[in-house]
Write a protein that holds these residues in place. Structure first.
Motif, PDB file in Angstrom:
ATOM      1  N   SER A 116       0.825  -1.196   0.000  1.00 58.68           N
ATOM      2  CA  SER A 116       0.000   0.000   0.000  1.00 58.68           C
ATOM      3  C   SER A 116       0.863   1.251   0.000  1.00 58.68           C
ATOM      4  N   VAL A 117       0.257   2.343  -0.436  1.00 58.85           N
ATOM      5  CA  VAL A 117       0.941   3.636  -0.413  1.00 58.85           C
ATOM      6  C   VAL A 117       1.288   3.974   1.033  1.00 58.85           C
ATOM      7  N   ALA A 118       2.538   4.333   1.267  1.00 56.37           N
ATOM      8  CA  ALA A 118       2.991   4.653   2.618  1.00 56.37           C
ATOM      9  C   ALA A 118       2.972   6.156   2.843  1.00 56.37           C
ATOM     10  N   TYR A 119       2.394   6.569   3.960  1.00 57.13           N
ATOM     11  CA  TYR A 119       2.425   7.960   4.390  1.00 57.13           C
ATOM     12  C   TYR A 119       3.425   8.059   5.539  1.00 57.13           C
ATOM     13  N   LYS A 120       3.862   9.259   5.833  1.00 56.99           N
ATOM     14  CA  LYS A 120       4.810   9.409   6.935  1.00 56.99           C
ATOM     15  C   LYS A 120       4.496  10.650   7.747  1.00 56.99           C
ATOM     16  N   ILE A 121       4.899  10.584   9.008  1.00 55.56           N
ATOM     17  CA  ILE A 121       4.726  11.702   9.918  1.00 55.56           C
ATOM     18  C   ILE A 121       5.994  11.828  10.749  1.00 55.56           C
ATOM     19  N   THR A 122       6.459  13.047  10.939  1.00 54.45           N
ATOM     20  CA  THR A 122       7.723  13.274  11.631  1.00 54.45           C
ATOM     21  C   THR A 122       7.490  13.998  12.949  1.00 54.45           C
ATOM     22  N   ARG A 158      -2.957  14.687  15.754  1.00 49.85           N
ATOM     23  CA  ARG A 158      -4.343  15.107  15.584  1.00 49.85           C
ATOM     24  C   ARG A 158      -4.551  15.904  14.306  1.00 49.85           C
ATOM     25  N   ALA A 159      -3.532  16.640  13.890  1.00 53.98           N
ATOM     26  CA  ALA A 159      -3.662  17.497  12.710  1.00 53.98           C
ATOM     27  C   ALA A 159      -3.489  16.733  11.402  1.00 53.98           C
ATOM     28  N   ASN A 160      -3.015  15.493  11.477  1.00 52.08           N
ATOM     29  CA  ASN A 160      -2.785  14.728  10.246  1.00 52.08           C
ATOM     30  C   ASN A 160      -4.105  14.162   9.727  1.00 52.08           C
ATOM     31  N   PRO A 161      -4.540  14.563   8.530  1.00 56.45           N
ATOM     32  CA  PRO A 161      -5.850  14.139   8.011  1.00 56.45           C
ATOM     33  C   PRO A 161      -5.907  12.696   7.554  1.00 56.45           C
ATOM     34  N   ASP A 162      -4.756  12.053   7.413  1.00 58.21           N
ATOM     35  CA  ASP A 162      -4.741  10.674   6.923  1.00 58.21           C
ATOM     36  C   ASP A 162      -4.829   9.644   8.044  1.00 58.21           C
ATOM     37  N   LEU A 163      -4.789  10.107   9.292  1.00 59.05           N
ATOM     38  CA  LEU A 163      -4.949   9.225  10.445  1.00 59.05           C
ATOM     39  C   LEU A 163      -6.374   9.334  10.978  1.00 59.05           C
ATOM     40  N   THR A 164      -6.793   8.330  11.717  1.00 54.66           N
ATOM     41  CA  THR A 164      -8.161   8.303  12.233  1.00 54.66           C
ATOM     42  C   THR A 164      -8.157   8.076  13.739  1.00 54.66           C
ATOM     43  N   GLY A 165      -9.310   8.328  14.344  1.00 53.58           N
ATOM     44  CA  GLY A 165      -9.475   8.056  15.765  1.00 53.58           C
ATOM     45  C   GLY A 165      -9.003   9.196  16.635  1.00 53.58           C
ATOM     46  N   THR A 190      10.734   9.699  12.239  1.00 53.96           N
ATOM     47  CA  THR A 190       9.763   9.678  11.148  1.00 53.96           C
ATOM     48  C   THR A 190       9.121   8.300  11.115  1.00 53.96           C
ATOM     49  N   TYR A 191       7.796   8.271  11.175  1.00 52.85           N
ATOM     50  CA  TYR A 191       7.047   7.018  11.210  1.00 52.85           C
ATOM     51  C   TYR A 191       6.184   6.896   9.958  1.00 52.85           C
ATOM     52  N   HIS A 192       6.189   5.710   9.375  1.00 53.82           N
ATOM     53  CA  HIS A 192       5.379   5.453   8.192  1.00 53.82           C
ATOM     54  C   HIS A 192       4.069   4.769   8.599  1.00 53.82           C
ATOM     55  N   PHE A 193       3.030   5.066   7.868  1.00 53.66           N
ATOM     56  CA  PHE A 193       1.731   4.471   8.158  1.00 53.66           C
ATOM     57  C   PHE A 193       0.898   4.436   6.879  1.00 53.66           C
ATOM     58  N   GLN A 194      -0.240   3.800   6.945  1.00 58.03           N
ATOM     59  CA  GLN A 194      -1.164   3.768   5.826  1.00 58.03           C
ATOM     60  C   GLN A 194      -2.375   4.623   6.145  1.00 58.03           C
ATOM     61  N   ARG A 195      -2.953   5.215   5.104  1.00 56.40           N
ATOM     62  CA  ARG A 195      -4.128   6.040   5.307  1.00 56.40           C
ATOM     63  C   ARG A 195      -5.203   5.249   6.055  1.00 56.40           C
ATOM     64  N   GLY A 196      -5.764   5.884   7.073  1.00 52.17           N
ATOM     65  CA  GLY A 196      -6.801   5.232   7.855  1.00 52.17           C
ATOM     66  C   GLY A 196      -6.302   4.569   9.118  1.00 52.17           C
ATOM     67  N   ASP A 197      -4.958   4.493   9.283  1.00 50.42           N
ATOM     68  CA  ASP A 197      -4.423   3.930  10.523  1.00 50.42           C
ATOM     69  C   ASP A 197      -4.859   4.786  11.708  1.00 50.42           C
ATOM     70  N   LYS A 198      -4.932   4.176  12.879  1.00 46.25           N
ATOM     71  CA  LYS A 198      -5.371   4.891  14.071  1.00 46.25           C
ATOM     72  C   LYS A 198      -4.228   5.709  14.673  1.00 46.25           C
ATOM     73  N   ARG A 199      -4.567   6.888  15.129  1.00 43.16           N
ATOM     74  CA  ARG A 199      -3.570   7.740  15.786  1.00 43.16           C
ATOM     75  C   ARG A 199      -2.984   7.048  17.016  1.00 43.16           C
ATOM     76  N   THR A 200      -3.833   6.350  17.753  1.00 39.72           N
ATOM     77  CA  THR A 200      -3.354   5.680  18.955  1.00 39.72           C
ATOM     78  C   THR A 200      -2.370   4.564  18.615  1.00 39.72           C
TER      79      THR A 200
END
Length: 315
Positions: free
Chosen positions: A101-107, A122-129, A144-154
């Motif tokens: 899947s397409v990988a997103y990242k947050i630093t 909380r400000a990242n629109p691609d995370l949920t919860g 820097t952490y990689h995740f997929q769209r829809g992954d939970k913030r927690t």
């Protein structure tokens, strides 16, 4: 060969010749490229229909037949998939089957407080919860952490906490046994002060050594960032120089008024600051002051330090 034999069945059924089937399965397609989102719970048939509807595959029959023959129809996964321009049916089937899947990242920058890190999540629109509570200060590893769209913030937050625990445990086991720190938590506290005192990698070892030397001599740390944290608790930037009255204000974090370490970390330190604290350089430095150019001047005696302070004020 088995795939060729199977595609030959298409010819016997009157659809296309087996040569054309092989060529169509392996040859570049007409899709211009882009991201395809397959919803969770989608059936194989609905995936084929979606790919055809969105112009990803030109022949749903050929794509369905090829995937079924390979026995990978159950392997097609949900998620976001980047399909390159002119991908063949074979490539498309492989991309969806492998689940890349397409990988997103947050630093999370080094020195970020836990409150600030939660605001970034909380400000990242691609995370949920929702994140209900702020983690303990110092419990997250800036990275820097990689995740997929829809992954939970927690879930991302838990990965940050695990990364921090693993890093602290590993570096503690490799520490210089002469370091005057009793627990990994004390190392975390001191590393957080080092992190806030300098952004220059080359200075971290000396800044760490200043504070370690002071602890050994029962001198107060006198670190401005601890005073700031006592005022803001990491929930805002002070945005101005400290006032003299604030340096005198007694809070649990004011290392001008209280000896030893503060009760908790004052931010989330990176691995480099932890390393600087746990494996310090050899030096007798006890003081440092800004040099007016983004760094600091270090001194081993009060007289030398006073000269550095005078030079800074007269710059």
């Amino acid at each position: 060969m088995l795939l060729i034999a199977f595609l030959g069945l298409l010819f016997s059924a009157g659809y296309i010749s087996w040569q054309e089937a092989v060529r169509a399965w392996m040859s570049p397609g007409d899709y211009a490229g882009g991201v395809v989102t397959i919803s969770s719970g989608s059936s194989f048939e609905s995936i084929v229909e979606q790919l055809h509807r969105e112009g990803v595959v030109g022949s749903p029959l050929l794509f369905r037949s090829g995937v079924m023959f390979l026995g990978t129809q159950r392997n097609l996964q949900a998620g976001e998939f980047r399909i390159p321009a002119h991908a063949s049916l074979s490539q498309i089937a492989e991309i969806l089957s492998r689940g890349h899947s397409v990988a997103y990242k947050i630093t999370i920058p080094e020195g970020t407080t836990s409150w600030e890190a939660v605001q970034i999540l909380r400000a990242n629109p691609d995370l949920t919860g929702e994140i209900v509570s702020i983690p303990e200060e110092g419990s997250l590893l800036p990275e820097t952490y990689h995740f997929q769209r829809g992954d939970k913030r927690t879930d991302v937050l838990e990965r940050m906490m695990k990364a921090s625990n693993d890093t602290v445990d590993s570096l503690w086991r490799q520490r210089d046994l002469n370091v005057p720190l009793e627990t990994p938590y004390e190392a975390l506290i001191l590393a957080s002060i080092v992190e806030k005192e300098t952004a220059l990698a080359r200075e971290r070892p000396l800044v760490a050594k200043v504070f370690l030397n002071r602890l050994e001599r029962n001198m107060r740390l006198q670190a401005d960032p601890t005073v700031i944290y006592g005022l803001t608790l990491g929930k805002e930037q002070l945005g101005r120089p400290l006032r003299r009255s604030e340096l005198k204000r007694d809070t649990p974090y004011n290392s001008y008024r209280r000896g030893g370490l503060p009760p908790t970390p004052i931010c989330n330190p990176g691995a480099a600051s932890l390393e600087a604290v746990l494996n310090p350089v050899e030096s007798d430095v006890l003081y440092f002051v800004a040099d007016g150019e983004g760094g600091h001047r270090f001194a081993s005696t009060l007289a030398e330090h006073q000269r550095n302070v005078k030079a800074w004020r007269n710059r």
